[in-house]
Design a protein around this motif. Sequence first.
Motif, PDB file in Angstrom:
ATOM      1  N   SER A  18       0.808  -1.225   0.000  1.00 12.14           N
ATOM      2  CA  SER A  18       0.000   0.000   0.000  1.00 12.14           C
ATOM      3  C   SER A  18       0.840   1.273   0.000  1.00 12.14           C
ATOM      4  N   ARG A  93      -6.048   4.669  -0.325  1.00 10.55           N
ATOM      5  CA  ARG A  93      -6.166   4.637  -1.777  1.00 10.55           C
ATOM      6  C   ARG A  93      -6.618   5.997  -2.317  1.00 10.55           C
ATOM      7  N   TYR A  95      -5.675   9.338  -5.282  1.00 10.04           N
ATOM      8  CA  TYR A  95      -4.532  10.203  -5.532  1.00 10.04           C
ATOM      9  C   TYR A  95      -4.328  11.241  -4.434  1.00 10.04           C
ATOM     10  N   ALA A  96      -5.388  11.585  -3.679  1.00  6.21           N
ATOM     11  CA  ALA A  96      -5.264  12.633  -2.672  1.00  6.21           C
ATOM     12  C   ALA A  96      -4.188  12.248  -1.655  1.00  6.21           C
TER      13      ALA A  96
END
Lengths: 273, 273
Positions: A18, A93, A95-96
């Motif tokens: 992750s 998860r 893009y931020a």
Amino acid sequence: MSWHVLVNGESASAVSVSDRGLLYGDGLFETLLVDGGHIALWDQHLARFGEGCRRLALPQQDAANLLQEVSTVAAGRSRCVVRVTLTRGEGGRGYAPAAAAATRIVAAFPAPEVPASAYRDGVDLRWCEMRLARQPRLAGIKHLNRLEQVLARAEWQDTALADGLLLDSSGALTCATAANVFLLREGRLLTPRLHQAGVAGTCRAWIMQATSCIERRLGVADVEQADEVFIANSIRGILPVARIESRRYHPGPATRRLMHALHQAEPTLQPAP
Amino acid sequence: MSWHVLVNGESASAVSVSDRGLLYGDGLFETLLVDGGHIALWDQHLARFGEGCRRLALPQQDAANLLQEVSTVAAGRSRCVVRVTLTRGEGGRGYAPAAAAATRIVAAFPAPEVPASAYRDGVDLRWCEMRLARQPRLAGIKHLNRLEQVLARAEWQDTALADGLLLDSSGALTCATAANVFLLREGRLLTPRLHQAGVAGTCRAWIMQATSCIERRLGVADVEQADEVFIANSIRGILPVARIESRRYHPGPATRRLMHALHQAEPTLQPAP
């Protein structure tokens, strides 16, 4: 003796699936030459790493701690390469960017063997077909999005070629896949501006500080009309260019003088010319 | 119940620090919605993944095996997102791709909650300041070099905004940070060509197959003059747009018809409109 890796200061060999470095290439790296405990071009590496952290809004890293970790993984090696990677860590998860702690990976690898003939007689290059995209937000820093370099480097298998030169999509000479490029012409040292593409190398930074060098837009014709050409990076130092495709060059006096000055300043980076 | 991850078919939670996915972003990914054992838009995901492998010279993956691994990590979940990541594996240092085995990571995550009002009333978007670079060699595929999306998504914190629209460096409308964009104008459905930048989404592929949609160069003025605007991706399906900065839109009949058709074809992807 196995190669030593620290992840956030602890011995480890893996990172989470992750981690945003793996998910999105969300991070930076530096590749250092360490020899007998000395890190070549350390100030230049610190400066670029800090600039990359600023540009990507990654947390600035403590220089003394970094130095300690580099020394730890390099301990017991006469000569090695240490890669420092900084990612935005595990931020969920999407893009931020989350407020997660960054992941810092410090790993030692074998240093490449550079034959003395490369420094003496020069190296051969090719022109890459791949064109680099122009992205001012990412130009200059050494971030983890390196698919362009991977695709460019996949263009040739001939081990006699030391590297390939890259143009950007507008036709501007930018760099080699793993080095910066310099031209001597009519007594002037020239190198591409890197405000749209390319990595501003640490050996390039040393050269810019050590001598008078003009940054400007350059193209294929400038390379072909140059009197001397050399490439430079943090691991091999300055390498004269002997040939680019059918064009031959003589490793010349200006390149030799700069190689000599670099050897004086950073004796572990390359042999005396 | 913890979230399940398979790395090359084996339960794991980490990858080597020498994996080229982490070193260079050298790989691809797909993000799948899995609900009650059904994978939405599976054929479209397989097609794009295969195209990405071809473009990056990564080994093609066996579809039956992929399906098995996705089902394994999703087992016992009523609804989840599964990310499939494929990297070039551990190939030594340097940009040259080595003949190493690829790394395949299949990981389940919680599915995002999308409020019914988003589908009914539409969502709000913004214009991003970041411009996407034009790189035809990487355009369209879902590769791991996503710093542009990370930087664009970092431009806003307002959770009322569903996404941001991106132009490329030439001013061409390209996509949102995590969705494709479609315009209705004078009865015609339009979407940006993605030959220079952007990801060709799987929901976009479904729309292109299901209805008549014109790919062409579009700009800010086209968006402002559109009668209806919607965004689409593989996790949320089609979302009408209610507002982009000060310009308001009414979620219209053409968008509703396409949402209805998508719900008929992929009932798990979004509710009936």
